[in-house]
Design a protein around this motif. Structure first.
Motif, PDB file in Angstrom:
ATOM      1  N   LEU A 291      -9.157 -53.392  68.398  1.00  0.00           N
ATOM      2  CA  LEU A 291      -7.821 -53.669  67.868  1.00  0.00           C
ATOM      3  C   LEU A 291      -6.809 -52.667  68.423  1.00  0.00           C
ATOM      4  O   LEU A 291      -5.670 -52.633  67.975  1.00  0.00           O
ATOM      5  CB  LEU A 291      -7.824 -53.589  66.336  1.00  0.00           C
ATOM      6  CG  LEU A 291      -8.764 -54.554  65.595  1.00  0.00           C
ATOM      7  CD1 LEU A 291      -8.679 -54.337  64.092  1.00  0.00           C
ATOM      8  CD2 LEU A 291      -8.439 -55.997  65.939  1.00  0.00           C
ATOM      9  N   GLY A 292      -7.240 -51.858  69.387  1.00  0.00           N
ATOM     10  CA  GLY A 292      -6.378 -50.805  69.905  1.00  0.00           C
ATOM     11  C   GLY A 292      -5.594 -51.193  71.138  1.00  0.00           C
ATOM     12  O   GLY A 292      -4.370 -51.134  71.167  1.00  0.00           O
ATOM     13  N   ILE A 293      -6.280 -51.580  72.225  1.00  0.00           N
ATOM     14  CA  ILE A 293      -5.623 -51.900  73.482  1.00  0.00           C
ATOM     15  C   ILE A 293      -4.961 -53.268  73.380  1.00  0.00           C
ATOM     16  O   ILE A 293      -5.597 -54.253  73.005  1.00  0.00           O
ATOM     17  CB  ILE A 293      -6.625 -51.889  74.650  1.00  0.00           C
ATOM     18  CG1 ILE A 293      -7.282 -50.509  74.754  1.00  0.00           C
ATOM     19  CG2 ILE A 293      -5.932 -52.248  75.950  1.00  0.00           C
ATOM     20  CD1 ILE A 293      -6.335 -49.368  75.021  1.00  0.00           C
TER      21      ILE A 293
ATOM     22  N   HIS B 202     -11.704 -50.056  66.561  1.00  0.00           N
ATOM     23  CA  HIS B 202     -10.818 -49.246  67.401  1.00  0.00           C
ATOM     24  C   HIS B 202      -9.373 -49.642  67.158  1.00  0.00           C
ATOM     25  O   HIS B 202      -8.999 -50.800  67.347  1.00  0.00           O
ATOM     26  CB  HIS B 202     -11.170 -49.450  68.879  1.00  0.00           C
ATOM     27  CG  HIS B 202     -10.281 -48.703  69.820  1.00  0.00           C
ATOM     28  ND1 HIS B 202      -9.909 -49.197  71.056  1.00  0.00           N
ATOM     29  CD2 HIS B 202      -9.660 -47.492  69.708  1.00  0.00           C
ATOM     30  CE1 HIS B 202      -9.120 -48.322  71.661  1.00  0.00           C
ATOM     31  NE2 HIS B 202      -8.953 -47.289  70.867  1.00  0.00           N
ATOM     32  N   ILE B 203      -8.552 -48.682  66.721  1.00  0.00           N
ATOM     33  CA  ILE B 203      -7.122 -48.907  66.513  1.00  0.00           C
ATOM     34  C   ILE B 203      -6.335 -47.898  67.341  1.00  0.00           C
ATOM     35  O   ILE B 203      -6.917 -46.989  67.936  1.00  0.00           O
ATOM     36  CB  ILE B 203      -6.722 -48.780  65.021  1.00  0.00           C
ATOM     37  CG1 ILE B 203      -6.948 -47.326  64.544  1.00  0.00           C
ATOM     38  CG2 ILE B 203      -7.478 -49.777  64.168  1.00  0.00           C
ATOM     39  CD1 ILE B 203      -6.391 -47.048  63.168  1.00  0.00           C
ATOM     40  N   PHE B 204      -5.018 -48.049  67.390  1.00  0.00           N
ATOM     41  CA  PHE B 204      -4.169 -47.096  68.106  1.00  0.00           C
ATOM     42  C   PHE B 204      -3.151 -46.507  67.132  1.00  0.00           C
ATOM     43  O   PHE B 204      -2.288 -47.233  66.622  1.00  0.00           O
ATOM     44  CB  PHE B 204      -3.442 -47.772  69.273  1.00  0.00           C
ATOM     45  CG  PHE B 204      -3.648 -47.067  70.579  1.00  0.00           C
ATOM     46  CD1 PHE B 204      -4.685 -47.429  71.418  1.00  0.00           C
ATOM     47  CD2 PHE B 204      -2.826 -46.016  70.951  1.00  0.00           C
ATOM     48  CE1 PHE B 204      -4.884 -46.775  72.626  1.00  0.00           C
ATOM     49  CE2 PHE B 204      -3.015 -45.354  72.147  1.00  0.00           C
ATOM     50  CZ  PHE B 204      -4.052 -45.733  72.994  1.00  0.00           C
ATOM     51  N   PRO B 205      -3.246 -45.204  66.849  1.00  0.00           N
ATOM     52  CA  PRO B 205      -2.288 -44.569  65.935  1.00  0.00           C
ATOM     53  C   PRO B 205      -0.869 -44.599  66.485  1.00  0.00           C
ATOM     54  O   PRO B 205      -0.645 -44.584  67.700  1.00  0.00           O
ATOM     55  CB  PRO B 205      -2.806 -43.129  65.836  1.00  0.00           C
ATOM     56  CG  PRO B 205      -4.226 -43.196  66.269  1.00  0.00           C
ATOM     57  CD  PRO B 205      -4.282 -44.281  67.304  1.00  0.00           C
ATOM     58  N   GLY B 206       0.111 -44.604  65.587  1.00  0.00           N
ATOM     59  CA  GLY B 206       1.504 -44.686  65.991  1.00  0.00           C
ATOM     60  C   GLY B 206       2.070 -43.422  66.586  1.00  0.00           C
ATOM     61  O   GLY B 206       3.151 -43.441  67.174  1.00  0.00           O
ATOM     62  N   SER B 207       1.351 -42.302  66.463  1.00  0.00           N
ATOM     63  CA  SER B 207       1.893 -41.018  66.918  1.00  0.00           C
ATOM     64  C   SER B 207       2.176 -40.982  68.409  1.00  0.00           C
ATOM     65  O   SER B 207       3.058 -40.254  68.864  1.00  0.00           O
ATOM     66  CB  SER B 207       0.924 -39.884  66.560  1.00  0.00           C
ATOM     67  OG  SER B 207      -0.360 -40.125  67.112  1.00  0.00           O
ATOM     68  N   VAL B 208       1.444 -41.770  69.220  1.00  0.00           N
ATOM     69  CA  VAL B 208       1.622 -41.706  70.668  1.00  0.00           C
ATOM     70  C   VAL B 208       2.737 -42.634  71.163  1.00  0.00           C
ATOM     71  O   VAL B 208       2.996 -42.708  72.365  1.00  0.00           O
ATOM     72  CB  VAL B 208       0.309 -42.042  71.409  1.00  0.00           C
ATOM     73  CG1 VAL B 208      -0.741 -40.996  71.135  1.00  0.00           C
ATOM     74  CG2 VAL B 208      -0.189 -43.430  71.043  1.00  0.00           C
ATOM     75  N   PHE B 209       3.401 -43.321  70.253  1.00  0.00           N
ATOM     76  CA  PHE B 209       4.516 -44.183  70.642  1.00  0.00           C
ATOM     77  C   PHE B 209       5.849 -43.444  70.499  1.00  0.00           C
ATOM     78  O   PHE B 209       6.906 -44.061  70.552  1.00  0.00           O
ATOM     79  CB  PHE B 209       4.514 -45.461  69.798  1.00  0.00           C
ATOM     80  CG  PHE B 209       3.312 -46.331  70.053  1.00  0.00           C
ATOM     81  CD1 PHE B 209       3.366 -47.336  71.001  1.00  0.00           C
ATOM     82  CD2 PHE B 209       2.127 -46.126  69.369  1.00  0.00           C
ATOM     83  CE1 PHE B 209       2.257 -48.132  71.249  1.00  0.00           C
ATOM     84  CE2 PHE B 209       1.016 -46.909  69.604  1.00  0.00           C
ATOM     85  CZ  PHE B 209       1.074 -47.911  70.551  1.00  0.00           C
ATOM     86  N   SER B 210       5.781 -42.142  70.317  1.00  0.00           N
ATOM     87  CA  SER B 210       6.959 -41.302  70.195  1.00  0.00           C
ATOM     88  C   SER B 210       6.592 -39.896  70.639  1.00  0.00           C
ATOM     89  O   SER B 210       5.444 -39.465  70.477  1.00  0.00           O
ATOM     90  CB  SER B 210       7.447 -41.285  68.742  1.00  0.00           C
ATOM     91  OG  SER B 210       8.498 -40.365  68.571  1.00  0.00           O
ATOM     92  N   VAL B 211       7.561 -39.183  71.200  1.00  0.00           N
ATOM     93  CA  VAL B 211       7.310 -37.800  71.611  1.00  0.00           C
ATOM     94  C   VAL B 211       7.181 -36.900  70.392  1.00  0.00           C
ATOM     95  O   VAL B 211       6.327 -36.020  70.332  1.00  0.00           O
ATOM     96  CB  VAL B 211       8.433 -37.289  72.533  1.00  0.00           C
ATOM     97  CG1 VAL B 211       8.184 -35.842  72.929  1.00  0.00           C
ATOM     98  CG2 VAL B 211       8.534 -38.165  73.775  1.00  0.00           C
ATOM     99  N   GLY B 212       8.020 -37.147  69.385  1.00  0.00           N
ATOM    100  CA  GLY B 212       7.977 -36.351  68.164  1.00  0.00           C
ATOM    101  C   GLY B 212       7.070 -36.990  67.125  1.00  0.00           C
ATOM    102  O   GLY B 212       6.629 -38.122  67.266  1.00  0.00           O
ATOM    103  N   PRO B 213       6.786 -36.272  66.043  1.00  0.00           N
ATOM    104  CA  PRO B 213       5.876 -36.774  65.002  1.00  0.00           C
ATOM    105  C   PRO B 213       6.573 -37.740  64.042  1.00  0.00           C
ATOM    106  O   PRO B 213       6.612 -37.526  62.837  1.00  0.00           O
ATOM    107  CB  PRO B 213       5.462 -35.479  64.288  1.00  0.00           C
ATOM    108  CG  PRO B 213       6.669 -34.597  64.409  1.00  0.00           C
ATOM    109  CD  PRO B 213       7.281 -34.911  65.755  1.00  0.00           C
ATOM    110  N   ARG B 214       7.138 -38.812  64.589  1.00  0.00           N
ATOM    111  CA  ARG B 214       7.952 -39.710  63.769  1.00  0.00           C
ATOM    112  C   ARG B 214       7.197 -40.944  63.291  1.00  0.00           C
ATOM    113  O   ARG B 214       7.635 -41.619  62.393  1.00  0.00           O
ATOM    114  CB  ARG B 214       9.187 -40.163  64.554  1.00  0.00           C
ATOM    115  CG  ARG B 214      10.064 -38.992  64.969  1.00  0.00           C
ATOM    116  CD  ARG B 214      11.392 -39.468  65.523  1.00  0.00           C
ATOM    117  NE  ARG B 214      12.210 -38.325  65.855  1.00  0.00           N
ATOM    118  CZ  ARG B 214      12.298 -37.792  67.077  1.00  0.00           C
ATOM    119  NH1 ARG B 214      11.616 -38.338  68.058  1.00  0.00           N
ATOM    120  NH2 ARG B 214      13.049 -36.749  67.310  1.00  0.00           N
TER     121      ARG B 214
END
Length: 473
Positions: free
Chosen positions: A114-116, A429-441
């Motif tokens: 469920l990640g890629i 397998h999932i993809f956390p939202g943290s890598v879709f932003s430079v900051g921890p938003r």
């Protein structure tokens, strides 16, 4: 500064409450900035900030030279909390290790992926493509053996150009450069119009591959708040252009990853106008555009009269990632892109180009898109309802307008990075939202790929994922 922030947020809340009570009717024009400033006893700057936030929250739309108008459809109560409002400041990108960490489980065959973000192969005409490949191997052996033209095979570039014939500004055959996927196109575009240390405006959230490219090339990112329905905030973007903060801007106007919106034609036009007015190149990533449920949707490039838009696309999401076939239409930057291509990969393999040219020419690709869009729309709708049922109360997810991913926000600021490991232990397998932003938003968001059929096993896994989210502390 703290007092000013408090004032604009308070004014925004007051105006939003008045709109909800019917004080301003749908479609009604709000009083001018100066009238609002005088009425509420605040500065013009505070009023502009509050209107900007109201626009981001989905209460109003700002029309050029006309004013602010109440939207016909208001957002659900509490939805504005899912939008990011933050200072627009350039930052260094340092995400490569984190991104690779979250990508590695894709190699685990026993995990539910469920990640890629990728539609399932069962939705693709794999056999048709392979027959074309075998036919090309027999009929065009010398072409497959040799170097192709640096621009690409004329048979393919002609078919790609024909797809834009209905646009306000069509793409010419000789403006197209065939690449090894969309990421090579984006990398070439960044190298063509920026230098190490330059600042590039990006959406927030945005595709993590764009952020990784900025990191590898030594560029800095300026994150611009992006609305889940309307796209990048044009007000904030114009301020950055006006101040000379950025050398380029990367955007996705159609089926943006991860939010899934399709930007309106009016906003696309305005975006291109800003690019031309301030002479800031616009790098458009349209890799998901062909999957828009509503059918063919023009990109921003369709309105590019000045040649400032560098259009990047590929067939990786809509047909076959293994082809590694993309293209870039560079406008006024075409010559520089070709120079960079020649010292990078010289040319693109002829085999995939021949196959795709024949598939486009036969009408097979257009027919495939009709079926693909319908299948994805159905699957995503079913998955959306399942997530709403299986995840804890307070979970937020908005229906995308194309593609096959859901952008899910966990309630009570629960950290999706913790959920990643717990889910992986359960074979998910999932993809956390943290890598879709430079900051921890976006640590309380995650992106789910739902490009596969919802079999009983997949449904059970998604329910299990919802249970893990409910248990998360």
């Amino acid at each position: 500064m703290a007092q000013e922030l408090f004032l604009y947020e308070t004014l925004c809340e007051q105006l939003a409450a008045r709109i909800r009570r019917g004080g301003f009717a749908p479609g009604e024009r709000l009083p001018s900035v100066r009238v609002l400033s005088k009425t509420f006893g605040v500065s013009v700057n505070t009023t502009i900030q509050s209107l900007h936030k109201l626009e981001m929250d989905g209460y109003i739309e700002v029309r050029e030279r006309s004013g602010a108008y109440v939207r016909e459809q208001l957002p659900a109560i509490g939805l504005s909390a899912n939008l990011s409002h933050f200072p627009v400041l350039p930052v260094e990108v340092s995400l490569s290790d984190e991104i690779l960490h979250y990508m590695e489980p894709y190699a685990l065959s026993q995990a539910l992926h469920l990640g890629i973000a990728l539609p399932d192969a069962s939705l693709m005409p794999v056999e048709k493509v392979m027959r074309l490949w075998r036919d090309a191997s027999r009929r065009h052996t010398r072409t497959l053996w040799d170097y192709s033209h640096p621009n690409g095979l004329p048979l393919l570039t002609r078919q790609l150009a024909l797809r834009s014939m209905g646009h306000e500004v069509a793409i010419a055959d000789n403006d197209i450069l065939v690449t090894n996927g969309c990421m090579e196109a984006i990398e070439l575009a960044l190298r063509a119009v920026t230098r190490p240390g330059d600042v590039v405006a990006v959406e927030s959230p945005t595709y993590y591959g764009s952020l990784l490219a900025l990191e590898v090339l030594g560029r800095r990112a300026l994150e611009v708040p992006t609305h889940y329905r309307d796209g990048i905030c044009l007000y904030s973007l114009e301020q950055a252009f006006r101040r000379g903060q950025v050398k380029a801007c990367i955007v996705s106007c159609n089926v943006q990853n991860p939010l899934g919106y399709v930007m309106s034609t009016e906003r696309k036009r305005r975006l291109v106008q800003l690019s031309s007015q301030y002479q800031v190149p616009l790098i458009e990533n349209d890799i998901w555009g062909d999957t828009a449920y509503g059918g063919d949707t023009p990109p921003a490039k369709a309105f590019d009269h000045s040649g400032m838009v560098i259009y990047c696309n590929s067939f990786s999401k809509s047909l076959m990632p293994g082809l590694r076939l993309g293209w870039v239409a560079g406008g006024r930057f075409h010559d520089r892109l070709r120079e960079l291509k020649q010292i990078s990969s010289i040319t693109t393999a002829a085999g995939p180009q021949l196959v795709m040219a024949r598939f486009l020419e036969s009408g097979g690709y257009a027919q495939h898109l009709v079926q693909l869009r319908a299948a994805l729309h159905r699957q995503v709708g079913e998955a959306l309802e399942l997530v709403r049922q299986a995840f804890p109360p307070g979970t937020w997810v908005h229906p995308p307008e194309g593609g096959c991913v859901l952008w899910v926000r966990l309630p009570e600021h629960r950290d999706s990075r913790k959920l990643f490991q717990q889910a992986l232990d359960d074979g998910i397998h999932i993809f956390p939202g943290s890598v879709f932003s430079v900051g921890p938003r976006h640590v309380d968001f995650m992106r789910l790929n739902v490009g596969s059929a919802l079999t009983p096993e997949v449904r059970e896994k998604i329910r299990r994922l919802g249970g893990l989210a409910a248990e998360l502390q």
